[in-house]
Structure formats: structure tokens, C-alpha cells
Design a protein around this motif. Structure first.
Motif, PDB file in Angstrom:
ATOM      1  N   THR A 155      -6.681 -18.281  38.521  1.00  0.00           N
ATOM      2  CA  THR A 155      -7.611 -18.585  37.435  1.00  0.00           C
ATOM      3  C   THR A 155      -9.020 -18.127  37.774  1.00  0.00           C
ATOM      4  O   THR A 155      -9.719 -17.530  36.937  1.00  0.00           O
ATOM      5  CB  THR A 155      -7.626 -20.096  37.135  1.00  0.00           C
ATOM      6  OG1 THR A 155      -6.307 -20.505  36.732  1.00  0.00           O
ATOM      7  CG2 THR A 155      -8.595 -20.424  36.016  1.00  0.00           C
ATOM      8  N   THR A 156      -9.460 -18.362  39.011  1.00  0.00           N
ATOM      9  CA  THR A 156     -10.798 -17.928  39.407  1.00  0.00           C
ATOM     10  C   THR A 156     -10.889 -16.404  39.458  1.00  0.00           C
ATOM     11  O   THR A 156     -11.932 -15.829  39.121  1.00  0.00           O
ATOM     12  CB  THR A 156     -11.190 -18.501  40.779  1.00  0.00           C
ATOM     13  OG1 THR A 156     -10.209 -18.128  41.762  1.00  0.00           O
ATOM     14  CG2 THR A 156     -11.272 -20.018  40.731  1.00  0.00           C
ATOM     15  N   GLN A 157      -9.806 -15.750  39.860  1.00  0.00           N
ATOM     16  CA  GLN A 157      -9.802 -14.288  39.900  1.00  0.00           C
ATOM     17  C   GLN A 157      -9.900 -13.706  38.491  1.00  0.00           C
ATOM     18  O   GLN A 157     -10.648 -12.756  38.243  1.00  0.00           O
ATOM     19  CB  GLN A 157      -8.543 -13.785  40.605  1.00  0.00           C
ATOM     20  CG  GLN A 157      -8.528 -14.064  42.097  1.00  0.00           C
ATOM     21  CD  GLN A 157      -7.194 -13.730  42.741  1.00  0.00           C
ATOM     22  OE1 GLN A 157      -6.280 -13.241  42.087  1.00  0.00           O
ATOM     23  NE2 GLN A 157      -7.085 -13.999  44.027  1.00  0.00           N
ATOM     24  N   VAL A 158      -9.141 -14.277  37.572  1.00  0.00           N
ATOM     25  CA  VAL A 158      -9.193 -13.804  36.188  1.00  0.00           C
ATOM     26  C   VAL A 158     -10.573 -14.054  35.600  1.00  0.00           C
ATOM     27  O   VAL A 158     -11.120 -13.209  34.878  1.00  0.00           O
ATOM     28  CB  VAL A 158      -8.102 -14.475  35.331  1.00  0.00           C
ATOM     29  CG1 VAL A 158      -8.243 -14.070  33.873  1.00  0.00           C
ATOM     30  CG2 VAL A 158      -6.713 -14.078  35.836  1.00  0.00           C
ATOM     31  N   ALA A 159     -11.164 -15.212  35.909  1.00  0.00           N
ATOM     32  CA  ALA A 159     -12.503 -15.527  35.414  1.00  0.00           C
ATOM     33  C   ALA A 159     -13.517 -14.504  35.908  1.00  0.00           C
ATOM     34  O   ALA A 159     -14.389 -14.050  35.154  1.00  0.00           O
ATOM     35  CB  ALA A 159     -12.916 -16.931  35.841  1.00  0.00           C
ATOM     36  N   ALA A 160     -13.406 -14.125  37.188  1.00  0.00           N
ATOM     37  CA  ALA A 160     -14.310 -13.099  37.730  1.00  0.00           C
ATOM     38  C   ALA A 160     -14.088 -11.759  37.036  1.00  0.00           C
ATOM     39  O   ALA A 160     -15.036 -11.032  36.731  1.00  0.00           O
ATOM     40  CB  ALA A 160     -14.089 -12.959  39.243  1.00  0.00           C
ATOM     41  N   SER A 161     -12.825 -11.442  36.756  1.00  0.00           N
ATOM     42  CA  SER A 161     -12.505 -10.192  36.071  1.00  0.00           C
ATOM     43  C   SER A 161     -13.059 -10.177  34.650  1.00  0.00           C
ATOM     44  O   SER A 161     -13.478  -9.130  34.145  1.00  0.00           O
ATOM     45  CB  SER A 161     -10.985  -9.984  36.039  1.00  0.00           C
ATOM     46  OG  SER A 161     -10.653  -8.764  35.420  1.00  0.00           O
ATOM     47  N   VAL A 162     -13.049 -11.335  33.990  1.00  0.00           N
ATOM     48  CA  VAL A 162     -13.625 -11.440  32.642  1.00  0.00           C
ATOM     49  C   VAL A 162     -15.087 -11.008  32.663  1.00  0.00           C
ATOM     50  O   VAL A 162     -15.544 -10.223  31.821  1.00  0.00           O
ATOM     51  CB  VAL A 162     -13.504 -12.882  32.102  1.00  0.00           C
ATOM     52  CG1 VAL A 162     -14.338 -13.051  30.832  1.00  0.00           C
ATOM     53  CG2 VAL A 162     -12.051 -13.223  31.806  1.00  0.00           C
ATOM     54  N   VAL A 163     -15.834 -11.506  33.643  1.00  0.00           N
ATOM     55  CA  VAL A 163     -17.258 -11.189  33.733  1.00  0.00           C
ATOM     56  C   VAL A 163     -17.470  -9.708  34.035  1.00  0.00           C
ATOM     57  O   VAL A 163     -18.304  -9.036  33.409  1.00  0.00           O
ATOM     58  CB  VAL A 163     -17.939 -12.060  34.811  1.00  0.00           C
ATOM     59  CG1 VAL A 163     -19.405 -11.670  34.975  1.00  0.00           C
ATOM     60  CG2 VAL A 163     -17.823 -13.535  34.456  1.00  0.00           C
ATOM     61  N   VAL A 164     -16.708  -9.180  35.000  1.00  0.00           N
ATOM     62  CA  VAL A 164     -16.850  -7.769  35.382  1.00  0.00           C
ATOM     63  C   VAL A 164     -16.547  -6.844  34.209  1.00  0.00           C
ATOM     64  O   VAL A 164     -17.309  -5.910  33.922  1.00  0.00           O
ATOM     65  CB  VAL A 164     -15.927  -7.439  36.575  1.00  0.00           C
ATOM     66  CG1 VAL A 164     -15.912  -5.937  36.850  1.00  0.00           C
ATOM     67  CG2 VAL A 164     -16.389  -8.183  37.820  1.00  0.00           C
TER      68      VAL A 164
END
Length: 299
Positions: free
Chosen positions: A257-266
Motif C-alpha cells: 500500500t505504501t509503495q502504491v501510494a508513493a507511485s501515485v505521487v511520482v
């Protein structure tokens, strides 16, 4: 003031509540577990309900009369995104197992690229078909029933569609908050660098393939391919959905979930830049038509 701040943050309506929920779960977990409506609304216990209601409300926006046009234009983009996302996720899973490689979990590698579909269905299909997840057929059916029921109601009654449609967006911060309430911030540190890598893969590996398909098969300039090479904010909810259906993935939900959240921002930062650059370099029929209309008006 709060709304203006949320709008300035990429996918802020999802990301900011998610971080608040993670902060509370990390430092004040007992406050989220006092019971009754508080626990049901603000803890991870409410995540599945919030996501289900959101999918139902979003389903009301799917109008059957628009489907032929949407399928014709968007089918190439959808299928190409599914293919490249599934291929990367399955390859990582087959070679490195559930835990993935370089901190990038298998389901995370697939779901970020499949986020165009804004839900867990295509991720579950890809993981189930590859044998990486145990996904019973009825679990897939249960995933789409809220959408289908919402679509039926939205097509039968325009007034109901108008009434329910805004709730899909209204529920975004609640989905983010309840998902964040299941995350420990120590995992966010772990997910930072892999999440950035995931975002770069989504834009440049996934984007290149989608643009190629848009140009070769769709005979289009390709800017739309870059435009969909994103990790949508709703994708943050997908790891939790996968963990609910196949408990084997549950230990990886927080990190994914945290990885996907970071990917959303990038991707929220990079995709508009790539789309704008590509449209200027190779043309955008809509902008060209607009400029032509302006010139005609000026004559």
C-alpha cells in the motif's frame, strides 16, 4: 484552507488521509479501537465497507449508451495497460516469489500499472490466472457486484445516478483513512525507494508500451498512452482488496500500500509533463482543432 491544501498535493484526497490514518495507527493505535462508530469509521475495520460503497457509487456513472464509444477509443489503452502490467507483475512473482525484488512486492508491481481500472478486478484476474494468488471465481464475482448493481441503478434512473455519483469522490478520503489505519509508518520508510522505482516503471516502461500500441494499433499520436500511464489514487486500495480475498498476501498489504501510494505521487508529477511534451512534439488533434477555431474566429 484544508481543501486548497489537499488539491495541491498529488492525489491529496487519498494520500493525506492515508498518512493521517497511518500516523494514528503507529503512535495511537488504541484510539482507533475504542469501538462503536469510531472504530467502524476511522480504523481499518471500515476499509472493505468504504471501498464497496465507493465502487457502487462509481458504478452508477457507467452509462450503457456510452460503452461503444468508450470501448472503441479506450479499449486499446485498457488492454495494452493490462498486458504490460500483468506481464511485469507475473514476471516478478515467478522469478522472485511473493516478496518480489528490491523491496518491490509482486502484487504491487502488477496493480500500479493496472490502476487504469481503478479497482482490484484486473489485478485479481492477472494474479489468479498466473497461479500467484488463490482467487476463487465467486471472489471475482463479489468484487464486481457493487459496480454492476450501481450501473443498473444508474442506467434505470438518471435522478438516482445524479444523486449517487458525487459519493464516489466523497468517499475517497474515508477509503484513504481506513487503509492508512492498517499501516505502520515504519513500513512507509521501507516503501519509499521501491515506491519511487515503481512509479518510474509505471510511467516509462508501461507508458512506452501503451504509447506504442496507441500509435501502431490505434493510429493515434500517442499522447493518450502517456496520459493513462499513471497509478490512480484508487489503486492505493487494491492491496487491501487482494489481501482480503487471498490471505497469503495479507503480510504484504501494508508495504504494498505504501509503495502504491508513493507511485501515485511520482506518476502524478511525471505523467502531465510527459503528456504535454509528447503532444507538443508529435501533435494533439484537439489542441490543433482549438487553435484552428481561434484563427477562424479572428478572421
Amino acid at each position: 484552507m484544508i481543501m486548497r491544501f489537499l488539491k495541491r498535493v498529488p492525489a491529496g484526497m487519498m494520500i493525506v488521509p492515508l498518512l493521517i490514518g497511518a500516523f494514528m495507527n503507529t503512535f495511537f493505535p488504541a484510539a482507533l479501537r475504542i469501538g462503536s462508530f469510531t472504530t467502524a469509521t476511522f480504523s481499518s475495520a471500515g476499509a472493505a465497507t468504504a471501498m464497496g460503497i465507493q465502487l457502487f457509487c462509481l458504478g452508477t456513472t457507467l452509462q450503457l449508451r456510452d460503452m461503444p464509444k468508450v470501448v472503441k477509443r479506450g479499449g486499446i489503452l485498457l488492454i495494452s495497460k493490462f498486458i504490460i502490467g500483468a506481464a511485469i507483475g507475473i514476471a516478478v512473482g515467478k522469478m522472485f516469489g511473493f516478496a518480489g525484488v528490491c523491496g518491490l512486492t509482486t502484487d504491487c508491481a502488477a496493480m500500479a500499472l493496472l490502476a487504469l481500472n481503478d479497482g482490484p478486478l484486473f489485478t485479481l484476474i492477472a494474479l489468479g490466472a498466473s497461479g500467484l494468488a488463490n482467487v476463487p471465481f465467486m471472489a471475482l464475482v463479489a468484487t464486481v457486484i457493487p459496480i454492476i448493481v450501481g450501473m443498473i441503478i444508474g442506467n434505470l434512473d438518471k435522478e438516482m445516478q445524479t444523486f449517487l455519483e458525487p459519493a464516489g469522490n466523497i468517499l475517497i478520503p474515508f477509503v484513504g483513512l481506513t487503509l492508512g489505519a492498517g499501516i505502520n509508518l515504519s513500513n512507509v520508510v521501507k516503501g519509499g525507494v521501491p515506491g519511487i522505482i515503481l512509479g518510474l516503471i509505471t510511467v516509462f516502461v508501461g507508458g512506452c508500451f501503451i504509447v506504442f500500441c496507441d500509435k501502431i494499433i490505434g493510429r493515434r499520436p500517442g499522447y493518450a498512452g502517456w496520459a493513462v500511464a499513471t497509478t490512480a489514487g484508487n489503486a492505493v486500495a487494491v492491496p487491501a482488496a487482494v489481501g482480503l480475498i487471498d490471505p497469503a498476501w495479507a503480510p504484504y498489504v501494508g508495504e504494498a500500500t505504501t509503495q502504491v501510494a508513493a507511485s501515485v505521487v511520482v506518476t502524478a508529477i511525471l505523467v502531465p509533463l510527459m503528456t504535454n511534451w509528447w503532444a507538443k512534439k508529435y501533435g494533439c488533434p484537439q489542441s490543433e482543432a482549438l487553435e484552428a477555431a481561434k484563427l477562424e474566429t479572428a478572421k
